[in-house]
Write an enzyme that holds these catalytic residues in place. Structure first.
Site, mmCIF file in Angstrom:
data_model
loop_
_atom_site.group_PDB
_atom_site.id
_atom_site.type_symbol
_atom_site.label_atom_id
_atom_site.label_comp_id
_atom_site.label_asym_id
_atom_site.label_seq_id
_atom_site.Cartn_x
_atom_site.Cartn_y
_atom_site.Cartn_z
ATOM 1 N N GLU A 35 0.830 -1.207 0.000
ATOM 2 C CA GLU A 35 0.000 0.000 0.000
ATOM 3 C C GLU A 35 0.862 1.253 0.000
ATOM 4 O O GLU A 35 0.562 2.222 -0.691
ATOM 5 C CB GLU A 35 -0.942 0.020 1.218
ATOM 6 C CG GLU A 35 -2.057 -1.015 1.152
ATOM 7 C CD GLU A 35 -3.013 -0.802 -0.020
ATOM 8 O OE1 GLU A 35 -3.079 0.322 -0.548
ATOM 9 O OE2 GLU A 35 -3.688 -1.764 -0.427
ATOM 10 N N TYR A 118 -6.937 5.761 4.790
ATOM 11 C CA TYR A 118 -7.040 4.809 3.692
ATOM 12 C C TYR A 118 -6.159 3.576 3.945
ATOM 13 O O TYR A 118 -6.620 2.434 3.866
ATOM 14 C CB TYR A 118 -6.648 5.474 2.357
ATOM 15 C CG TYR A 118 -6.321 4.434 1.330
ATOM 16 C CD1 TYR A 118 -7.354 3.729 0.708
ATOM 17 C CD2 TYR A 118 -5.000 4.082 1.053
ATOM 18 C CE1 TYR A 118 -7.064 2.708 -0.178
ATOM 19 C CE2 TYR A 118 -4.708 3.066 0.165
ATOM 20 C CZ TYR A 118 -5.751 2.383 -0.448
ATOM 21 O OH TYR A 118 -5.473 1.364 -1.300
ATOM 22 N N ASP A 136 -9.916 5.508 -1.550
ATOM 23 C CA ASP A 136 -8.838 6.254 -2.207
ATOM 24 C C ASP A 136 -9.433 6.983 -3.418
ATOM 25 O O ASP A 136 -10.655 7.047 -3.574
ATOM 26 C CB ASP A 136 -7.698 5.301 -2.626
ATOM 27 C CG ASP A 136 -8.115 4.359 -3.742
ATOM 28 O OD1 ASP A 136 -9.328 4.282 -4.039
ATOM 29 O OD2 ASP A 136 -7.243 3.696 -4.327
#
Ligand code: SF4
Length: 349
Positions: A35, A118, A136
């Site tokens: 991520e 997020y 996102d």
């Protein structure tokens, strides 16, 4: 029963998902790495770094033990180096505060250095099946179009609306898969330009598609361009070579400096603007004279302002006494602290 959009999305994802290495993993450390690497980075570019990091630092302990320099070297080429520093600092935080075990609650993940809503939701849902929607830019776009959300997703109201709608759709059984499916749909089908609506698994539920208004979403709030100022300085000169100056007392740009009579003009320029003589009459009726020249527009950049300035030279018979202005001989202007934008013009005269 899941929402029909959720069901359609999950079915599509299980058939069409791209095969990416972190998708085979439930390891929170690997998911977190992926991520962070993929923020502001394309998947094809991020893949190489993901492999390098997971091989060089196979556990969070390895990452924590490395020096910051080593981590930055590993990151070289990816840009936004604060991500690497945060990654390293968060790994050390996991060692010092969580005995080297990746935290398992949303709140504890969110508390790691550099982790926002997020990333926390993505890791918590994918690694631990916790029911948090990960929102996102891709998800903002998909939800905005599905429900014709009329607020900018970056505004407070827009954020709340999109979060509420994503929570409604979230699969409680498979929150991680749902989040990945939403992101995948945004990345590969519901693209920013020319979305592939004909191939979209949820087009039968999509309001923007039904109304043929996909290009309107996500809504972007028009930015008030408060950074640009248009200014018209009046430089009167009487028969004895005197002009008007005033000291700027108001807070803001050029406080304490001297300037000529000033007319602020609207930005952006209106379709039709009154001619200079009319502006003069409206703002400084006592300055009755002959316009000699109006300069071209000068652009003057301040740290976060752009000034567009013109100078109007005016011949007047006499300058009346004014509570707002002092009378100064034009030849003495260099004794006053004037803004650079004004001295630049004067030096060109
Ligand atoms: S139908 Fe089109 S606009 Fe709607 S979600 Fe699918 S790709 Fe996006």
């Amino acid at each position: 029963m899941p929402h029909p959009i959720t069901a359609a999305l999950l079915t599509w994802y299980s058939a069409k998902a791209r095969n990416l290495p972190w998708r085979d993993s439930k390891n929170p450390y690997f998911i977190w790495l992926s991520e962070v690497i993929l923020q502001q980075t394309r998947v094809d570019q991020g893949l190489k770094y993901y492999h390098h990091f997971t091989e060089t630092y196979p556990t969070v302990l390895h990452l924590a033990k490395a020096s910051e320099d080593e981590v930055l070297r590993s990151w070289q080429g990816l840009g936004y180096y604060s991500r690497a520093r945060n990654l390293h600092a968060a790994a050390q935080q996991i060692v010092s505060s969580h005995h080297g075990q990746f935290p398992t609650s949303y709140e504890a993940i969110r508390n790691l250095k550099g982790v926002g809503d997020y990333t926390a939701a993505a890791v918590a849902s994918i690694a631990f099946s916790l029911p948090y929607p990960a929102v996102d830019g891709n998800v903002n776009r998909v939800i905005s179009r599905l429900f014709c959300v009329d607020q900018d997703p970056l505004s407070t109201q827009g954020k709340a609306r999109i979060k509420a709608l994503s929570s409604e759709l979230l699969s409680l059984e498979r929150p991680g898969t749902f989040n990945q499916a939403m992101m995948e749909l945004g990345a590969t089908v519901c693209k920013p330009r020319n979305p592939l609506c004909d191939q979209c698994p949820v087009n039968m539920f999509c309001e923007a598609y039904r109304l043929r208004t996909t290009e309107r979403y996500p809504v972007k709030k028009a930015k008030a361009d408060s950074q640009t100022l248009r200014m018209l300085y009046i430089i009167p000169e009487d028969s004895e070579g005197f002009t008007y100056l005033r000291r700027r007392s108001e807070k803001g740009i050029w406080q304490g400096l001297y300037e000529f009579p000033l007319i602020h003009l609207p930005w952006p320029p209106p379709q039709s603007e009154p001619p200079p003589a009319e502006l003069l009459q409206e703002h400084f009726p006592s300055l009755d004279g002959t316009i000699l020249r109006i300069s071209e527009e000068y652009t003057h950049l301040l740290s976060h302002r752009k000034l567009l300035i013109r100078f109007l030279q005016l011949k007047v018979e006499t300058l009346n006494e004014s509570p707002d202005f002092i009378q100064v001989a034009l030849s003495d202007l260099n004794q006053f602290a004037l803004p650079r934008a004004i001295t630049r013009f004067l030096s060109e005269l």
